[in-house]
Design a protein around this motif. Structure first.
Motif, PDB file in Angstrom:
ATOM      1  N   PHE A  16      46.954  86.161  96.222  1.00 21.93           N
ATOM      2  CA  PHE A  16      48.030  85.276  95.795  1.00 21.93           C
ATOM      3  C   PHE A  16      47.736  83.832  96.215  1.00 21.93           C
ATOM      4  CE2 PHE A  16      52.047  83.339  97.405  1.00 21.93           C
ATOM      5  CZ  PHE A  16      52.720  83.177  96.203  1.00 21.93           C
ATOM      6  N   VAL A  17      47.352  83.651  97.484  1.00 18.97           N
ATOM      7  CA  VAL A  17      47.043  82.312  98.010  1.00 18.97           C
ATOM      8  C   VAL A  17      45.834  81.717  97.293  1.00 18.97           C
ATOM      9  CG1 VAL A  17      46.241  81.043 100.041  1.00 18.97           C
ATOM     10  CG2 VAL A  17      48.112  82.689 100.263  1.00 18.97           C
ATOM     11  N   ASP A  18      44.786  82.535  97.077  1.00 18.69           N
ATOM     12  CA  ASP A  18      43.583  82.054  96.379  1.00 18.69           C
ATOM     13  C   ASP A  18      43.948  81.478  95.014  1.00 18.69           C
ATOM     14  OD1 ASP A  18      41.983  82.809  98.462  1.00 18.69           O
ATOM     15  OD2 ASP A  18      41.294  84.689  97.542  1.00 18.69           O
ATOM     16  N   SER A  41      39.364  70.224  92.623  1.00 12.85           N
ATOM     17  CA  SER A  41      38.436  71.301  93.043  1.00 12.85           C
ATOM     18  C   SER A  41      37.552  70.910  94.217  1.00 12.85           C
ATOM     19  CB  SER A  41      37.554  71.719  91.856  1.00 12.85           C
ATOM     20  OG  SER A  41      38.347  72.153  90.771  1.00 12.85           O
ATOM     21  N   ASP A  42      38.134  70.178  95.200  1.00 11.40           N
ATOM     22  CA  ASP A  42      37.327  69.787  96.358  1.00 11.40           C
ATOM     23  C   ASP A  42      37.518  70.737  97.538  1.00 11.40           C
ATOM     24  OD1 ASP A  42      39.870  69.143  97.173  1.00 11.40           O
ATOM     25  OD2 ASP A  42      39.365  67.142  97.927  1.00 11.40           O
ATOM     26  N   GLY A  43      38.278  71.814  97.309  1.00 17.63           N
ATOM     27  CA  GLY A  43      38.472  72.802  98.375  1.00 17.63           C
ATOM     28  C   GLY A  43      39.535  72.422  99.381  1.00 17.63           C
ATOM     29  N   GLN A  44      40.240  71.311  99.130  1.00 16.22           N
ATOM     30  CA  GLN A  44      41.335  70.885  99.993  1.00 16.22           C
ATOM     31  C   GLN A  44      42.473  70.355  99.125  1.00 16.22           C
ATOM     32  OE1 GLN A  44      39.147  68.062 102.605  1.00 16.22           O
ATOM     33  NE2 GLN A  44      39.659  69.461 104.273  1.00 16.22           N
ATOM     34  N   LEU A  45      43.686  70.398  99.681  1.00 15.29           N
ATOM     35  CA  LEU A  45      44.843  69.894  98.939  1.00 15.29           C
ATOM     36  C   LEU A  45      45.296  68.560  99.518  1.00 15.29           C
ATOM     37  CD1 LEU A  45      46.997  73.149  98.525  1.00 15.29           C
ATOM     38  CD2 LEU A  45      45.342  72.170  96.927  1.00 15.29           C
ATOM     39  N   SER A  46      45.376  67.567  98.638  1.00 13.28           N
ATOM     40  CA  SER A  46      45.900  66.267  99.057  1.00 13.28           C
ATOM     41  C   SER A  46      47.424  66.338  99.078  1.00 13.28           C
ATOM     42  CB  SER A  46      45.456  65.182  98.079  1.00 13.28           C
ATOM     43  OG  SER A  46      46.039  65.417  96.795  1.00 13.28           O
ATOM     44  N   VAL A  65      59.198  69.981 104.892  1.00 14.83           N
ATOM     45  CA  VAL A  65      58.316  71.025 104.340  1.00 14.83           C
ATOM     46  C   VAL A  65      56.896  70.476 104.188  1.00 14.83           C
ATOM     47  CG1 VAL A  65      57.809  72.458 102.322  1.00 14.83           C
ATOM     48  CG2 VAL A  65      60.165  72.287 103.158  1.00 14.83           C
ATOM     49  N   LEU A  66      56.787  69.249 103.661  1.00 15.14           N
ATOM     50  CA  LEU A  66      55.469  68.630 103.501  1.00 15.14           C
ATOM     51  C   LEU A  66      54.802  68.437 104.860  1.00 15.14           C
ATOM     52  CD1 LEU A  66      53.392  67.354 101.587  1.00 15.14           C
ATOM     53  CD2 LEU A  66      54.595  65.175 101.852  1.00 15.14           C
ATOM     54  N   ASN A  67      55.587  68.018 105.864  1.00 11.64           N
ATOM     55  CA  ASN A  67      55.038  67.823 107.209  1.00 11.64           C
ATOM     56  C   ASN A  67      54.534  69.127 107.815  1.00 11.64           C
ATOM     57  OD1 ASN A  67      55.387  65.064 107.327  1.00 11.64           O
ATOM     58  ND2 ASN A  67      57.421  65.181 108.262  1.00 11.64           N
ATOM     59  N   GLU A  68      55.175  70.249 107.434  1.00 17.00           N
ATOM     60  CA  GLU A  68      54.711  71.549 107.916  1.00 17.00           C
ATOM     61  C   GLU A  68      53.274  71.792 107.472  1.00 17.00           C
ATOM     62  OE1 GLU A  68      55.988  74.151 109.786  1.00 17.00           O
ATOM     63  OE2 GLU A  68      57.471  72.666 110.392  1.00 17.00           O
ATOM     64  N   PHE A  69      52.960  71.376 106.238  1.00 14.26           N
ATOM     65  CA  PHE A  69      51.605  71.551 105.714  1.00 14.26           C
ATOM     66  C   PHE A  69      50.630  70.564 106.338  1.00 14.26           C
ATOM     67  CE2 PHE A  69      53.852  73.538 102.038  1.00 14.26           C
ATOM     68  CZ  PHE A  69      53.140  74.735 101.997  1.00 14.26           C
ATOM     69  N   THR A  70      51.053  69.326 106.489  1.00 15.37           N
ATOM     70  CA  THR A  70      50.137  68.260 106.921  1.00 15.37           C
ATOM     71  C   THR A  70      50.211  67.961 108.410  1.00 15.37           C
ATOM     72  OG1 THR A  70      51.770  66.512 106.528  1.00 15.37           O
ATOM     73  CG2 THR A  70      50.391  67.161 104.662  1.00 15.37           C
ATOM     74  N   THR A 119      42.965  77.709 104.519  1.00  9.82           N
ATOM     75  CA  THR A 119      43.444  78.473 105.681  1.00  9.82           C
ATOM     76  C   THR A 119      44.768  77.919 106.171  1.00  9.82           C
ATOM     77  OG1 THR A 119      41.181  79.002 106.360  1.00  9.82           O
ATOM     78  CG2 THR A 119      42.908  79.214 108.031  1.00  9.82           C
ATOM     79  N   GLU A 120      44.834  76.589 106.283  1.00  2.55           N
ATOM     80  CA  GLU A 120      46.079  75.944 106.728  1.00  2.55           C
ATOM     81  C   GLU A 120      47.202  76.183 105.722  1.00  2.55           C
ATOM     82  OE1 GLU A 120      44.201  72.117 109.131  1.00  2.55           O
ATOM     83  OE2 GLU A 120      44.325  72.105 106.946  1.00  2.55           O
ATOM     84  N   PHE A 121      46.884  76.090 104.441  1.00  2.51           N
ATOM     85  CA  PHE A 121      47.871  76.320 103.380  1.00  2.51           C
ATOM     86  C   PHE A 121      48.429  77.741 103.485  1.00  2.51           C
ATOM     87  CE2 PHE A 121      48.752  77.764  98.974  1.00  2.51           C
ATOM     88  CZ  PHE A 121      49.770  76.867  98.646  1.00  2.51           C
ATOM     89  N   LYS A 122      47.529  78.699 103.704  1.00  2.00           N
ATOM     90  CA  LYS A 122      47.940  80.109 103.788  1.00  2.00           C
ATOM     91  C   LYS A 122      48.862  80.346 104.992  1.00  2.00           C
ATOM     92  CE  LYS A 122      46.091  84.824 104.164  1.00  2.00           C
ATOM     93  NZ  LYS A 122      44.859  85.646 104.287  1.00  2.00           N
TER      94      LYS A 122
END
Length: 370
Positions: free
Chosen positions: A38-40, A50-55, A88-93, A103-106
């Motif tokens: 699901f996360v993938d 497609s840089d393998g990270q989320l801005s 919520v955004l701060n939780e991710f960043t 990994t962090e996103f998951k």
């Protein structure tokens, strides 16, 4: 998600309801293989370059959909909800990073979803399909006249026009009586207003007696029921009782309490000697609130009053600088005082909100992939 049949009020007619109790979310997150897949998929969907990270920009759709799943209005429509979107955004960043790994996103998504599941397990949301049948049953039932006389006495008929009285009376009806919330602009424009127009008479703007209102209200309500049959309204109904039990559970688990306090204090400013201003007590309480079974500050007026009374009682708003241990002790005392207040006088809150999008697509980021 479960489906159940329940009986409402004095009616013996069964009504089909969907109960959102968090079980689907728990099943998703606790199945490592399914959740990883699901996360993938979701990560790939969000990672536009497609840089393998989320801005931060790429994370926005996920934040928006989490907000929708939490029942928040769209970003930009309310300062209070915008604050939650920002959190919520701060939780991710972590409030600092510009990029987030898979990994962090998951990890963060798992925490958020598990928190949502726990909230739904504690306070399930019932999805009702209001199609006019219950409203017809109410207005044709034996209790109609007595209940409407009670409602009319609440709204007052002095110098009010027939139209105003009918609208105010419709606003007093509940989902149990088959009426969706009139506070929703779509309901007012598409269900209520057409019913009023179809029953429009020359005397709608004139003051009315109780007898006339009973008769005319029934005509409008019958038309409302017909409109609901043609355009059923989906309503999310929830009932929450704040009785201090959530705080009691947290305070009885010293490890969990310490963990919650430490997490909440991570981003709180300290002076050179490590002291914290008491003005941050409300901020930290707001962060700890979900673990204590409390709503966010500003969400429920009655709870805010309890919090304000407790802060006044222990002089928590004097802005003095205190050591971290004393700050934690103060916050624990605040939680204990709120618990005692709620144990003595529990606060029950029910809410009804119209669901304007199909449930299956209202939060695309959170939907499992096929």
């Amino acid at each position: 998600m479960e489906t159940s049949a329940s009986t409402t009020g004095t009616s013996q007619k069964k009504k089909t309801e969907q109960v959102l109790d968090g079980s689907d979310i728990m099943e998703l997150v606790e199945n490592e293989e399914v959740f990883s897949s699901f996360v993938d998929h979701k990560f790939k969907e969000l990672d536009k370059d497609s840089d393998g990270q989320l801005s931060v920009k790429e994370l926005q759709p996920a934040v928006a959909d989490i907000g929708a799943a939490l029942g928040l209005p769209a970003q930009g429509s309310s300062p209070d909800s915008d604050h939650i979107y920002s959190e919520v955004l701060n939780e991710f960043t972590n409030g600092k990073q510009e990029k987030v790994s898979k990994t962090e996103f998951k990890e963060v998504l798992s925490d958020i979803l598990l928190g949502m599941a726990a909230g739904l397990k504690r306070d399930p949301i019932v999805i009702l399909r209001i199609d006019g049948e219950d409203l017809l049953e109410f207005i044709n039932g034996p209790s109609y006249e007595a209940e409407m006389v009670s409602i009319f006495s609440q709204i007052g008929l002095d110098d009010a026009s027939l139209r105003d009285c009918i609208i105010k009376a419709l606003e007093k009806l509940t989902v149990e009586q088959g009426m969706p919330p009139c506070s929703d602009s779509w309901v007012m424009s598409n269900i209520v207003e057409p019913a009023l127009q179809s029953c429009n008479g020359n005397d709608q703007e004139k003051p009315v007696s109780q007898e006339i209102l009973l008769e005319e209200f029934k005509k409008v309500a019958e038309r409302v029921a017909l409109n609901l049959k043609e355009q059923p309204v989906i309503v999310a109904h929830s009932e929450n009782t704040f009785d201090g039990s959530g705080i009691k559970r947290l305070l009885s688990n010293k490890f969990e309490l310490e963990k919650s306090l430490n997490n909440a204090l991570e981003n709180v400013p300290k002076d050179r000697s490590g002291k914290i201003s008491k003005e941050y007590l409300r901020v930290v309480l707001d962060v700890v609130a979900p673990s204590a079974g409390l709503p966010p500050i500003g969400a429920i007026e009655q709870i805010d009053k309890v919090v304000a009374d407790v802060f006044n009682m222990i002089n928590a708003d004097d802005g003095k600088m205190v050591k971290e241990d004393e700050f934690k002790k103060l916050l624990t005392e605040i939680l204990g005082s709120i618990m005692l207040q709620l144990e003595g006088n529990p606060i029950s809150v029910s809410s009804n909100s119209v669901v304007h999008e199909p449930l299956a697509s209202s939060s695309s980021v959170l939907q499992p992939t096929s």
